[in-house]
Design a protein around this motif. Structure first.
Motif, mmCIF file in Angstrom:
data_model
loop_
_atom_site.group_PDB
_atom_site.id
_atom_site.type_symbol
_atom_site.label_atom_id
_atom_site.label_comp_id
_atom_site.label_asym_id
_atom_site.label_seq_id
_atom_site.Cartn_x
_atom_site.Cartn_y
_atom_site.Cartn_z
ATOM 1 N N LYS A 60 0.811 -1.223 0.000
ATOM 2 C CA LYS A 60 0.000 0.000 0.000
ATOM 3 C C LYS A 60 0.847 1.277 0.000
ATOM 4 O O LYS A 60 0.329 2.364 -0.216
ATOM 5 C CB LYS A 60 -0.956 0.000 1.193
ATOM 6 C CG LYS A 60 -1.942 -1.164 1.133
ATOM 7 C CD LYS A 60 -2.966 -1.087 2.235
ATOM 8 C CE LYS A 60 -3.994 -2.191 2.096
ATOM 9 N NZ LYS A 60 -3.724 -3.340 2.925
ATOM 10 N N VAL A 61 2.129 1.129 0.303
ATOM 11 C CA VAL A 61 3.005 2.295 0.251
ATOM 12 C C VAL A 61 3.790 2.268 -1.057
ATOM 13 O O VAL A 61 3.984 1.212 -1.650
ATOM 14 C CB VAL A 61 3.989 2.332 1.459
ATOM 15 C CG1 VAL A 61 3.236 2.480 2.760
ATOM 16 C CG2 VAL A 61 4.877 1.111 1.474
ATOM 17 N N GLU A 62 4.200 3.440 -1.505
ATOM 18 C CA GLU A 62 4.962 3.497 -2.753
ATOM 19 C C GLU A 62 6.254 2.706 -2.588
ATOM 20 O O GLU A 62 6.811 2.662 -1.497
ATOM 21 C CB GLU A 62 5.310 4.936 -3.115
ATOM 22 C CG GLU A 62 4.144 5.886 -3.194
ATOM 23 C CD GLU A 62 4.186 6.945 -2.106
ATOM 24 O OE1 GLU A 62 5.210 7.617 -1.947
ATOM 25 O OE2 GLU A 62 3.180 7.069 -1.395
ATOM 26 N N PRO A 63 6.740 2.080 -3.645
ATOM 27 C CA PRO A 63 7.995 1.333 -3.534
ATOM 28 C C PRO A 63 9.181 2.263 -3.274
ATOM 29 O O PRO A 63 9.105 3.468 -3.492
ATOM 30 C CB PRO A 63 8.124 0.631 -4.888
ATOM 31 C CG PRO A 63 7.217 1.355 -5.813
ATOM 32 C CD PRO A 63 6.165 2.028 -4.993
ATOM 33 N N ARG A 64 10.264 1.669 -2.799
ATOM 34 C CA ARG A 64 11.487 2.441 -2.550
ATOM 35 C C ARG A 64 11.984 3.071 -3.851
ATOM 36 O O ARG A 64 11.983 2.432 -4.889
ATOM 37 C CB ARG A 64 12.604 1.530 -2.051
ATOM 38 C CG ARG A 64 12.388 0.910 -0.711
ATOM 39 C CD ARG A 64 13.566 -0.023 -0.461
ATOM 40 N NE ARG A 64 13.371 -0.860 0.703
ATOM 41 C CZ ARG A 64 14.054 -1.977 0.928
ATOM 42 N NH1 ARG A 64 14.963 -2.381 0.063
ATOM 43 N NH2 ARG A 64 13.833 -2.682 2.013
ATOM 44 N N GLY A 65 12.484 4.273 -3.742
ATOM 45 C CA GLY A 65 13.137 4.906 -4.876
ATOM 46 C C GLY A 65 14.621 4.562 -4.884
ATOM 47 O O GLY A 65 15.133 3.938 -3.952
ATOM 48 N N GLU A 66 15.299 4.987 -5.938
ATOM 49 C CA GLU A 66 16.722 4.656 -6.098
ATOM 50 C C GLU A 66 17.567 5.243 -4.964
ATOM 51 O O GLU A 66 18.428 4.580 -4.394
ATOM 52 C CB GLU A 66 17.202 5.186 -7.448
ATOM 53 C CG GLU A 66 18.548 4.652 -7.872
ATOM 54 C CD GLU A 66 18.928 5.126 -9.275
ATOM 55 O OE1 GLU A 66 20.122 5.316 -9.503
ATOM 56 O OE2 GLU A 66 18.018 5.332 -10.114
ATOM 57 N N ALA A 67 17.326 6.508 -4.620
ATOM 58 C CA ALA A 67 18.109 7.155 -3.558
ATOM 59 C C ALA A 67 17.862 6.463 -2.219
ATOM 60 O O ALA A 67 18.789 6.279 -1.416
ATOM 61 C CB ALA A 67 17.732 8.637 -3.465
ATOM 62 N N GLU A 68 16.633 6.057 -1.988
ATOM 63 C CA GLU A 68 16.307 5.357 -0.740
ATOM 64 C C GLU A 68 17.030 4.009 -0.681
ATOM 65 O O GLU A 68 17.587 3.634 0.350
ATOM 66 C CB GLU A 68 14.791 5.163 -0.655
ATOM 67 C CG GLU A 68 14.347 4.542 0.663
ATOM 68 C CD GLU A 68 12.834 4.395 0.758
ATOM 69 O OE1 GLU A 68 12.119 4.865 -0.146
ATOM 70 O OE2 GLU A 68 12.375 3.805 1.746
ATOM 71 N N GLU A 69 17.036 3.295 -1.791
ATOM 72 C CA GLU A 69 17.748 2.004 -1.847
ATOM 73 C C GLU A 69 19.225 2.212 -1.487
ATOM 74 O O GLU A 69 19.803 1.443 -0.715
ATOM 75 C CB GLU A 69 17.659 1.393 -3.256
ATOM 76 C CG GLU A 69 16.295 0.910 -3.658
ATOM 77 C CD GLU A 69 15.953 -0.468 -3.110
ATOM 78 O OE1 GLU A 69 16.721 -0.995 -2.296
ATOM 79 O OE2 GLU A 69 14.881 -0.983 -3.492
ATOM 80 N N MET A 70 19.830 3.259 -2.044
ATOM 81 C CA MET A 70 21.257 3.505 -1.799
ATOM 82 C C MET A 70 21.505 3.839 -0.328
ATOM 83 O O MET A 70 22.463 3.365 0.269
ATOM 84 C CB MET A 70 21.761 4.629 -2.703
ATOM 85 C CG MET A 70 21.902 4.182 -4.155
ATOM 86 S SD MET A 70 22.375 5.517 -5.263
ATOM 87 C CE MET A 70 23.947 5.993 -4.602
ATOM 88 N N MET A 71 20.643 4.649 0.260
ATOM 89 C CA MET A 71 20.814 5.002 1.676
ATOM 90 C C MET A 71 20.632 3.775 2.568
ATOM 91 O O MET A 71 21.349 3.589 3.550
ATOM 92 C CB MET A 71 19.816 6.081 2.094
ATOM 93 C CG MET A 71 20.215 7.491 1.754
ATOM 94 S SD MET A 71 21.872 7.943 2.292
ATOM 95 C CE MET A 71 21.751 7.723 4.058
ATOM 96 N N LEU A 72 19.693 2.923 2.223
ATOM 97 C CA LEU A 72 19.440 1.741 3.048
ATOM 98 C C LEU A 72 20.612 0.762 2.996
ATOM 99 O O LEU A 72 20.817 -0.001 3.944
ATOM 100 C CB LEU A 72 18.138 1.055 2.615
ATOM 101 C CG LEU A 72 16.860 1.724 3.138
ATOM 102 C CD1 LEU A 72 15.623 1.110 2.475
ATOM 103 C CD2 LEU A 72 16.757 1.613 4.656
ATOM 104 N N GLU A 73 21.371 0.795 1.904
ATOM 105 C CA GLU A 73 22.538 -0.091 1.820
ATOM 106 C C GLU A 73 23.520 0.176 2.958
ATOM 107 O O GLU A 73 24.227 -0.716 3.399
ATOM 108 C CB GLU A 73 23.237 0.077 0.462
ATOM 109 C CG GLU A 73 22.548 -0.663 -0.654
ATOM 110 C CD GLU A 73 23.200 -0.417 -2.007
ATOM 111 O OE1 GLU A 73 24.379 0.007 -2.035
ATOM 112 O OE2 GLU A 73 22.518 -0.634 -3.017
ATOM 113 N N GLY A 74 23.571 1.410 3.421
ATOM 114 C CA GLY A 74 24.499 1.752 4.499
ATOM 115 C C GLY A 74 23.852 1.822 5.870
ATOM 116 O O GLY A 74 24.517 2.155 6.843
#
Ligand code: FES
Length: 106
Positions: A60-74
């Motif tokens: 129900k929430v929008e999927p992760r964006g590219e910048a969010e994916e990169m931040m979550l990696e760290g």
């Protein structure tokens, strides 16, 4: 206003009213939910707003964006339902959203 339930790693719950159009991070910060800091103000560059969106709400929430994916990696304690809550905008359909907080943010 939509309500969001934040659950600390200890199990302590915080039910807050969230204004549509603001981010889930802003709803947490404005209601003094411990563990959501929002250091970068929502610019997707700090990961201090990390939370786990309850599995029932994942679609129900929008999927992760590219910048969010990169931040979550760290980020620490990342799981499959990890999100940066500053990247989720509150909308009426998210009334009842449940977000759990990582132990690293307790
Ligand atoms: Fe900094 Fe979300 S508030 S990444």
């Amino acid at each position: 206003m939509p309500k969001i339930l934040f659950i600390e790693h200890s199990g302590k719950e915080h039910l807050v009213e969230a204004e549509a159009g603001k981010s889930v991070m802003q709803a947490a910060v404005e209601n003094l939910v411990p563990g959501i800091v929002g250091d970068c103000g929502g610019a997707c560059s700090c990961a201090t707003c990390h939370g786990y969106v309850d599995a029932a709400w994942g679609s129900k929430v929008e999927p992760r964006g590219e910048a969010e994916e990169m931040m979550l990696e760290g980020a620490m304690d990342v799981q499959s339902h990890s999100r940066l809550t500053c990247q989720i905008m509150v909308k009426p359909e998210l009334d009842g959203l449940v977000v759990r907080l990582p132990s690293s943010q307790s």
